[in-house]
Design an enzyme around this catalytic site. Structure first.
Site, short mmCIF file in Angstrom:
data_model
loop_
_atom_site.label_atom_id
_atom_site.label_comp_id
_atom_site.label_asym_id
_atom_site.label_seq_id
_atom_site.Cartn_x
_atom_site.Cartn_y
_atom_site.Cartn_z
N GLN A 1 39.48 31.53 38.99
CA GLN A 1 39.63 31.18 40.40
C GLN A 1 41.03 30.61 40.70
O GLN A 1 41.20 29.85 41.64
CB GLN A 1 38.55 30.18 40.83
CG GLN A 1 37.17 30.79 40.95
CD GLN A 1 37.12 31.90 42.01
OE1 GLN A 1 37.88 31.92 42.96
NE2 GLN A 1 36.22 32.86 41.82
N SER A 2 41.99 31.01 39.91
CA SER A 2 43.34 30.46 40.07
C SER A 2 43.93 30.77 41.45
O SER A 2 44.03 31.94 41.85
CB SER A 2 44.24 31.05 38.99
OG SER A 2 45.60 30.85 39.30
N ASN A 3 44.35 29.72 42.16
CA ASN A 3 45.07 29.92 43.42
C ASN A 3 46.44 30.52 43.18
O ASN A 3 46.94 31.31 43.97
CB ASN A 3 45.25 28.57 44.13
CG ASN A 3 43.93 27.97 44.57
OD1 ASN A 3 43.12 28.64 45.20
ND2 ASN A 3 43.71 26.71 44.22
N CYS B 1 47.28 32.62 40.80
CA CYS B 1 47.17 34.06 40.53
C CYS B 1 46.93 34.83 41.83
O CYS B 1 47.52 35.88 42.06
CB CYS B 1 46.06 34.34 39.52
SG CYS B 1 46.52 33.80 37.85
#
Ligand SMILES: *Cc1c(COP(=O)(O)O)cnc(C)c1O
Length: 338
Positions: free
Chosen positions: A77-79, A81
């Site tokens: 859930q990386s912002n 990325c």
């Protein structure tokens, strides 16, 4: 200060982001302090948050180096990325994401957005990701080189001496914000995850001689980890840009708000997110900003900020992190039975 010489930058973010006074939150929690929020969640819809400020410099560098591809990494859930996937699509660059965790059957939140932006995605089990990350980057960079292409490796969160420019530049913006708001001295609180935002702010506040004390609330690891990480980013900044002025500013960490681990928030954080959303129409997330805001209020209670009337919370974005954790919120709802 002599004019800072910035490296090349592409325009991706909506600027300047507003600095807003939170009247009801100040009354609710301020104990005489004025609470403000710097709305970097409004830096763009899909690019929203702090990462786009770093990416403006990182993508300009990639283009200058003749790269056609960006490789970066993070959690599912990386912002960072997600922001890279959209910034790449907007800049005509291919994006390849190396994500930590099992590939979900159905994408949601940022993972879904990564897919929509056309990113190439590889998911790696946590143990492999942790032990092999540098190898994975090297392997994929070689892969692209073998195809006659060129890929730039971007570290976690875009946090290094290059990404640091994003929040050095933001300090120029903050200088006018403070003047316009009539703030002559304040504490500035941000969530810290990979340290780059804090590194840039700490450098920038000193370079622009802002009357700000910068604090990072760590959302993972501990104080020592972030003291070391910010020092490493600052050293990388100096090494890559040898002409920059020397900066001695202290790095300040507010530890104690990680809860049960990165990405895992306690019920009181979810309750605070809901309360602030209803009180001010301001939405935080459970991974970064919710914990940082909770930390800010706890430190306010403990008297940490008593030397200044004004406290500024940097809203670093993260809204898409709310949806994958929707089941953690509890609502009492209307009860008409009387
Ligand atoms: C990445 C992120 C942070 C932390 O910023 P770093 O520069 O990685 O320390 C804070 N808030 C949000 C919403 C983020 O996505």
């Amino acid at each position: 200060m002599a004019a800072l010489e910035f490296p090349p930058r592409v325009e991706l973010a909506r600027r300047s982001t507003p600095l807003q006074f939170l009247a009801r939150a100040s009354e609710r929690w301020g104990q005489g302090h004025r609470l403000w929020v710097k709305r970097d969640d409004l830096s763009g819809c899909l690019l929203s948050g702090n990462k786009v400020r770093k990416l403006e410099f990182i993508i300009a560098h990639a283009l200058a180096e003749g790269c056609d591809t960006l490789i970066t990494c993070g959690g599912l859930q990386s912002n960072h990325c997600r922001a890279t996937a959209f910034a790449g699509a907007q800049s005509g660059l291919a994006v390849h994401l190396l994500l930590r965790g099992e590939e979900p059957a159905i994408g949601e939140g940022n993972f879904l957005l990564d897919q929509l932006a056309g990113a190439t995605i590889n998911c790696y089990p946590k143990h492999q990701y942790v032990s092999e990350l540098p190898d994975l980057f090297a392997r994929w960079q070689d892969h692209y080189a073998g195809l006659g292409r060129k890929a730039l490796a971007i570290p976690t969160g875009g946090s290094d001496g290059l990404g640091a420019w994003g929040y050095i530049a933001a300090c120029e913006e903050l200088a006018s914000d403070l003047a316009a708001a009539g703030i002559d001295s304040a504490h500035l609180v941000t969530a810290s995850g990979s340290g780059g935002t804090q590194a840039g702010l700490t450098l920038g506040a000193s370079l622009y001689d802002l009357p700000l004390t910068v604090w990072g609330v760590n959302v993972c690891d501990d104080e020592q980890y972030f003291l070391d990480k910010v020092a490493a980013d600052r050293a990388d900044w100096r090494a890559r840009f040898p002409g920059v002025p020397s900066v001695t500013a202290q790095t300040r960490v507010l530890d104690g708000y990680v809860g049960d681990g990165y990405g895992i928030a306690r019920p009181e954080v979810f309750a605070l997110i809901a309360e602030l959303a209803a009180l001010e129409g301001l939405l935080l997330d459970p991974v970064y900003t919710g914990k940082a805001f909770q930390g800010m209020l706890a430190e306010l209670d403990a008297g940490r900020f008593r030397d200044c009337r004004d406290i500024i919370f940097l809203h670093t974005g993260g809204v898409f992190g709310v949806f994958p954790q929707a089941q953690q919120f509890t609502f009492t709802g209307a009860d008409m039975r009387g």
